[in-house]
Every structure is written in structure tokens, then in C-alpha cells.
Write an enzyme that holds these catalytic residues in place. Structure first.
Site, PDB file in Angstrom:
ATOM      1  N   ARG A 104       8.892  19.664  -0.496  1.00 45.33           N
ATOM      2  CA  ARG A 104       8.277  18.690  -1.402  1.00 45.33           C
ATOM      3  C   ARG A 104       7.369  17.702  -0.677  1.00 45.33           C
ATOM      4  NH1 ARG A 104      13.727  15.212  -3.206  1.00 45.33           N
ATOM      5  NH2 ARG A 104      12.426  13.420  -3.560  1.00 45.33           N
ATOM      6  N   CYS A 152      17.750  13.215 -13.549  1.00 51.09           N
ATOM      7  CA  CYS A 152      17.167  12.017 -12.931  1.00 51.09           C
ATOM      8  C   CYS A 152      16.027  12.332 -11.975  1.00 51.09           C
ATOM      9  CB  CYS A 152      18.243  11.201 -12.233  1.00 51.09           C
ATOM     10  SG  CYS A 152      18.983  12.047 -10.833  1.00 51.09           S
ATOM     11  N   ASN A 196      13.762  17.113  -8.411  1.00 53.05           N
ATOM     12  CA  ASN A 196      12.851  17.057  -7.254  1.00 53.05           C
ATOM     13  C   ASN A 196      13.331  18.019  -6.169  1.00 53.05           C
ATOM     14  OD1 ASN A 196      11.932  14.935  -8.750  1.00 53.05           O
ATOM     15  ND2 ASN A 196      12.752  13.347  -7.432  1.00 53.05           N
ATOM     16  N   ASP A 197      14.614  17.926  -5.863  1.00 58.46           N
ATOM     17  CA  ASP A 197      15.150  18.818  -4.837  1.00 58.46           C
ATOM     18  C   ASP A 197      15.472  20.197  -5.395  1.00 58.46           C
ATOM     19  OD1 ASP A 197      15.150  17.529  -2.302  1.00 58.46           O
ATOM     20  OD2 ASP A 197      16.557  16.084  -3.138  1.00 58.46           O
ATOM     21  N   ARG A 226      19.012   4.469  -5.912  1.00 63.55           N
ATOM     22  CA  ARG A 226      18.923   5.165  -4.618  1.00 63.55           C
ATOM     23  C   ARG A 226      19.250   4.172  -3.496  1.00 63.55           C
ATOM     24  NH1 ARG A 226      14.090   7.702  -7.292  1.00 63.55           N
ATOM     25  NH2 ARG A 226      14.246   9.952  -6.976  1.00 63.55           N
ATOM     26  N   GLU A 244      21.341  19.553  -7.424  1.00 62.06           N
ATOM     27  CA  GLU A 244      19.985  19.640  -6.877  1.00 62.06           C
ATOM     28  C   GLU A 244      19.865  20.751  -5.844  1.00 62.06           C
ATOM     29  OE1 GLU A 244      18.861  15.834  -5.206  1.00 62.06           O
ATOM     30  OE2 GLU A 244      20.861  15.470  -4.422  1.00 62.06           O
ATOM     31  N   HIS A 271       6.566  -9.420  -0.761  1.00 65.48           N
ATOM     32  CA  HIS A 271       6.135 -10.429  -1.731  1.00 65.48           C
ATOM     33  C   HIS A 271       4.943  -9.945  -2.536  1.00 65.48           C
ATOM     34  CE1 HIS A 271       8.134 -13.645   0.954  1.00 65.48           C
ATOM     35  NE2 HIS A 271       8.984 -12.989   0.218  1.00 65.48           N
TER      36      HIS A 271
HETATM   37  C1  PEP Z   1      15.977  14.608  -7.017  1.00 63.24           C
HETATM   38  O1  PEP Z   1      16.087  15.302  -6.006  1.00 63.24           O
HETATM   39  O2  PEP Z   1      15.505  15.007  -8.093  1.00 63.24           O
HETATM   40  C2  PEP Z   1      16.416  13.195  -6.977  1.00 63.24           C
HETATM   41  C3  PEP Z   1      16.462  12.468  -8.068  1.00 63.24           C
HETATM   42  O3  PEP Z   1      16.721  12.674  -5.777  1.00 63.24           O
HETATM   43  P1  PEP Z   1      15.660  12.195  -4.679  1.00 63.24           P
HETATM   44  O4  PEP Z   1      14.299  12.257  -5.284  1.00 63.24           O
HETATM   45  O5  PEP Z   1      16.067  10.828  -4.273  1.00 63.24           O
HETATM   46  O6  PEP Z   1      15.870  13.221  -3.595  1.00 63.24           O
HETATM   47 MG    MG Z   2      17.308  14.648  -4.372  1.00 67.07          MG
END
Ligand code: PEP
Ligand code: MG
Length: 583
Positions: A473, A510, A462-463, A304, A439, A197
């Protein structure tokens, strides 16, 4: 000025910067005293409890009247209605009065006993929605206790001009909006997740908040000076004056750019040379949708779904999943919604008690691998997704794909899910597209595996960066090596985009980088036309692309991609961005 400076970390649930002084909100459930009431005072004690309930009801009604005039969300009004309803439920106040009469105990004690009984009943409820209402019951009892104990007072005026940072174990919606007009700048709470909340209310009031800080209530003292950096999920306690000054500047800059950017919401998303671009959002829970609407995004590029596992140990049922997916699809009203199948395992582990210790979770049984290893579990998600597909434009995205057979097995499961649903007479859309995340470097280097198997790709930087550079990471110790401008990373991203363009396979991006406006021109020059990011980043990126001329950018980016020397590459990157207006 105050004591030792330190930082507290929690979950970033509502961005922005707040600088203020701590007001500790008491945790009434822990402060209840127990005493007996003589027979002749029993009815007075019941009257005291009813008066507390009446005071809160009046307060809720007043709050509703003030929020009606503001832009506070419908979600918030629903909370207020629910709390008012609970105060009228005979299972709460009247049942507590019965206890006062029977056991000759004080109202606070009777109320906490009644709470325990109600919570026991909640534990046996199957319906997930009703089970969630457990937190609402606790909060309304907390509120009643504060009223009874005389703790429901607003913070006292400060000696300096600084606003108040409310620090609590947890806050109810009534608590949070009850602070309205009290010069409150932000919230810090011990507990709570992104959908708590406190988080929802903070976002709807646009107040910075960090939740899940664990010991905030214990470590902070009344009047401590605190900076909340909502975007990073950090609170800096007793900061040095130079840090305060730095944050004041950042706060002022943020406010100016927010006002400027808000005007771009309805502007067509087209570059200077007339190329249309899609700006999509990453969401983690349906409650993020309000932000998505606020920036008028073109759709959801990444939902996600593993966040359905947050704060629980059991698995969400097919119906529960169906409802969550359906709600997102419905609220996007025909705009595309890309829902990613569970990316569980790795850093998103949801089974803390599992006996299987993974030597290296990032390289282990994660995402699509995990789902394929548990086909019944995966099938449940695919069925829920297909059932939801009739409510909008669904696209299904598979995380961490590296092998063609992972897609083939998923296609077989999808076919099985369709057969089952057909047999059961349950409807689903026939044209749901299947896509894969790029990824893992293997996927970016051999994208041919995707042809004829999927209808779109989404690059997860990211991955992709983690696996390309072998940088965990999660690990602070190597965070400085996490370099998106490493030539290997750039070539994998550019190669995937080019492959998509050549083969008519739409590609979006993404990972977090999609929302970093300083990369927008670089990606446009690589040929990217779909970006998916946190809703708060959309307008910043939009501003950049409105000033972009792709015909000019493309040759510059192609030259940049040939560079190997880091210093020259960074120089070219900075030059590329040099013509940009300030964000
Ligand atoms: C990524 O890996 O860039 C991604 C969008 O997935 P997540 O951050 O959920 O691993
Ligand atoms: Mg990922």
C-alpha cells in the site's frame, strides 16, 4: 505567469482546496543579528524589548476578543492565554533584560540566549505535558523577534484578486489567527505534525493546510501561484491554467456539498426501509475529537494509538497513555470508543535506529505480533486502557490478528493486567469488550477462530486489500493494482459480514473504503451496519444511506458478488449506484 510547475507533498492536516499566491513568513530565529550596545543605551534597549512584549500582549488580547465572537475552539483560546502568560513570566523578558545589562548586547541576541537557557531546562523535564510546552516558548520568542525586527507585518495587498497562501517554517497560533481578515486561503509549513499548532488552528478555522513539507520555505518564492489540496496533503506550485480551472471547479463543488451536508448532522441515521446504521469515526489524536463532535458521530470506531509515538523516540508511559485514552472516553460521553492496541512496526515504525532490519516489514513483526513479542510493553498499554475504561464505554481492538493463540495470549495478558490493578486498588470496568481486526485474508477465510474469543470484529480494508492482492500500500509503482472491487476482496469482506450476522458477532468496517460514499450501498447490501471513517467523510456517507433501501440493495449486491469478470462487476457496481443523488 510564473516558473516551472512542480508538486510538494506533506501531511494532510486540514482538508479543502485553496488557490492563492505565496507569502513567505520569515523564520525570525535564523535572522537575528548580534551587536553590542553602549552602556548609556542599555536601558533604551530593555525598553525596546518591553515595548515589543507589550505590543504582542495587546495583539493577543485583541485576537482573543475576535475569536470569542467566532466559533474558534477553546483549544485556541487556551493557546492565546498561555502565550500571554509567558510574556509576563520574569524568566523571559526580565531575564533577557538582565542579559542586556550584564553583557551589553542587543535585545534580539539577549532573547535568543535566554531561549537557549530555557530550552536546556525543558530538556530535563519529565512531565510530557510540560515538555510539549517547549514549542510554545520557541514560538513566543519567534513572535517577539519578529516584532523587534519589524517582520510582523501582514502580507501586502496582491496585484490580482487572489488570496494569500502563507508559507512558513512553522507558525504559532498567534501568527495564524493574526492573519484573520487578511484574505488568507491556506497554510504550508516546513515542519509540524497532525497535532502541530498550525494543524489545529487551520482545522478550527477550516483553512486547507499541508504541514511537514520540509523545504517549502526554500523552494517557494514570494507571489508564486499555489494550489493546496488539503485532503491529499499536496501543494501544486505554478500550475498550468487548465489545472487551476479544474481545481476551481472542484473547490466550488466542495463548498456546495459541504453546506448541503452540514444540514444532515442531526438527522437520524436510518435507511429508507428503517434500518438503523452506526456511523463511527476513525481518530488518530485526541485533537480529532472536535471534528467528531461537529458531525455528531455515534462513537469512535478506531482510535489508532500508535500515533502516540509521533514525533518522539521514547515510549509513552502508562500514565501518559491513560490520560490520552481517558480524555477521548470522557469527551465521547458514554458513546462507544474503540481503541486499537499499538499497530507498530511495518510502515508505522517508530524505532528508526533499530538494528533489526526487517526484510519485509508488512509481513514482519508488526501490530499484535510486535506487542506479544514485547509483553511488558503491551501490558503497560492494556493497564492504561483498563484504567481509562471507567470513564466511558471502552472497546479494545487488536490489529492484524491471524491466529487464535494471538487472542488467547492477549486474553492472558488482560487477565494479568486486571489482577495487578485489583491488587493496586485501581478501578476498571468489568465489561470491556475485546475485538479483532480482520485485515489478513487468513482471518477472513477462517473467522471461526474469533468465536468465543472476541465480542466484535472490524474489517480493515486498507491492509486486507494489500495482503489479498499482494500490493504494497506504500508503493506508488503498484498503486493502480490496488483494486477494492477485485472479486476476491469483495468476497472476503462480504464473507466476514455474513459470518458476523450468522453468529451474532457485530462487524464494523474501518478501512478507508468505509468513508468512500460510492461504496456505501454496496456494503449495506452485504449486510454491513457499522461504518467507521475519518470524521470529514461521515456526512457524505450519511447522505448516501438516507437514500438507501436495503431490501432493494441486498439481492442486487448478492448477484454482483457472484461475478468474476471485472468489466461486468464494475458495470454492476455502477448500476447499483446509478440511482444515487450526487454527493
Ligand atoms: C486498515 O488496515 O484498513 C486499517 C484500518 O488499519 P490501518 O490503516 O491503521 O493499517
Ligand atoms: Mg491495518
Amino acid at each position: 505567469m510564473g516558473g516551472i510547475s512542480f508538486a510538494l507533498h506533506g501531511l494532510a492536516v486540514s482538508s479543502g482546496i485553496a488557490i492563492g499566491r505565496v507569502h513567505l513568513v520569515s523564520h525570525a530565529l535564523l535572522e537575528v543579528s548580534h551587536y553590542e550596545i553602549p552602556e548609556n543605551r542599555v536601558e533604551d534597549e530593555c525598553a525596546r524589548l518591553r515595548a515589543a512584549a507589550a505590543a504582542i500582549k495587546a495583539e493577543l488580547a485583541a485576537l482573543k476578543a475576535t475569536t470569542a465572537a467566532s466559533q474558534a475552539s477553546a483549544e485556541l483560546n487556551a493557546f492565546l492565554d498561555l502565550q500571554a502568560m509567558m510574556l509576563e513570566d520574569p524568566l523571559l523578558i526580565e531575564a533577557a533584560c538582565d542579559r542586556i545589562r550584564q553583557q551589553h548586547i542587543n535585545a534580539e541576541w539577549a532573547l535568543t540566549q535566554q531561549l537557549d537557557t530555557l530550552l536546556e531546562q525543558f530538556d530535563t523535564i519529565e512531565d510530557p505535558y510540560l515538555r510539549e510546552r517547549r514549542a510554545d516558548v520557541i514560538q513566543i520568542v519567534e513572535r517577539l523577534l519578529k516584532e523587534l525586527l519589524g517582520l510582523a507585518r501582514p502580507p501586502k495587498p496582491r496585484r490580482d484578486d487572489l488570496p494569500t497562501i502563507v508559507v512558513a517554517h512553522d507558525l504559532s497560533p498567534a501568527d495564524t489567527i493574526g492573519f484573520r481578515g487578511q484574505h488568507i486561503a491556506g497554510f504550508l509549513t516546513d515542519v509540524g505534525g497532525p497535532t502541530s499548532h498550525t494543524a489545529i488552528v487551520a482545522r478550527s478555522l477550516q483553512l486547507p493546510a499541508v504541514v511537514g513539507v520540509r523545504l517549502a520555505r526554500q523552494l517557494l518564492e514570494e507571489d508564486d501561484l499555489v494550489i493546496i489540496d488539503g485532503a491529499r496533503g499536496v501543494a501544486i506550485v505554478n500550475p498550468h491554467p487548465s489545472i487551476v480551472e479544474e481545481y476551481r471547479l472542484r473547490k466550488a463543488e466542495l463548498e456546495i456539498s459541504r453546506t448541503r451536508l452540514a444540514r444532515l448532522k442531526d438527522a437520524p441515521t436510518v435507511t429508507l426501509d428503517g434500518t438503523p446504521i452506526e456511523l463511527l469515526c476513525n481518530i488518530e489524536t485526541p485533537s480529532d475529537l472536535e471534528l467528531v463532535q461537529r458531525v455528531n458521530a455515534d462513537g469512535i470506531g478506531l482510535y489508532r494509538t500508535e500515533f502516540l509515538f509521533l514525533d518522539r523516540l521514547d515510549r509513552p508511559s502508562e500514565d501518559e497513555q491513560y490520560e490520552a485514552y481517558r480524555d477521548v472516553l470522557k469527551s465521547m460521553k458514554g458513546k462507544p470508543v474503540t481503541i486499537r492496541t499499538f499497530d507498530l512496526g511495518g510502515d508505522k515504525d517508530f524505532e528508526p535506529n533499530t538494528s533489526r532490519v526487517q526484510p519485509n516489514p508488512a509481513l514482519g513483526l508488526r501490530a499484535i505480533r510486535y506487542c506479544l513479542a514485547e509483553p511488558t510493553f503491551f501490558l503497560t498499554q492494556l493497564r492504561a486502557l483498563l484504567r481509562a475504561s471507567v470513564h466511558g464505554k471502552l472497546k479494545i481492538l487488536l490489529p492484524m490478528v491471524a491466529h487464535a493463540h494471538e487472542i488467547d495470549q492477549t486474553l492472558q495478558l488482560l487477565a494479568r493486567a486486571k489482577e495487578q490493578l485489583q491488587r493496586e486498588g485501581k478501578k476498571f470496568a468489568e465489561d470491556v469488550e475485546l475485538g479483532a481486526m480482520v485485515e489478513i485474508p487468513a482471518a477472513a477465510l477462517a473467522p471461526g477462530i474469533f468465536l468465543k474469543r472476541v465480542q466484535f470484529l472490524s474489517i480493515g480494508t486498507n491492509d486486507l486489500i494489500q495482503y489479498t492482492l499482494a500490493i504494497d500500500r506504500q508503493d506508488d509503482a503498484v498503486a493502480d493494482l490496488y483494486d477494492p472491487l477485485h472479486p476476491a476482496v469483495l468476497r472476503l469482506i462480504a464473507g466476514t459480514i455474513q459470518f458476523g450476522a450468522k453468529n451474532g458477532l457485530p462487524v464494523s468496517l474501518c478501512g478507508e473504503l468505509a468513508g468512500h460514499a460510492e461504496y456505501t450501498w454496496l456494503f449495506l447490501g452485504m449486510g454491513l451496519r457499522q461504518f467507521s471513517m475519518h470524521p470529514e467523510r461521515v456526512l457524505g456517507v450519511k447522505q448516501r444511506l438516507l437514500h438507501a433501501d436495503i431490501n432493494e440493495l441486498t439481492p442486487k449486491v448478492q448477484r454482483l458478488l457472484k461475478l468474476d469478470e471485472p468489466a461486468r462487476l464494475r458495470e454492476a457496481f455502477e448500476k447499483l449506484n446509478a440511482a444515487l443523488p450526487a454527493a
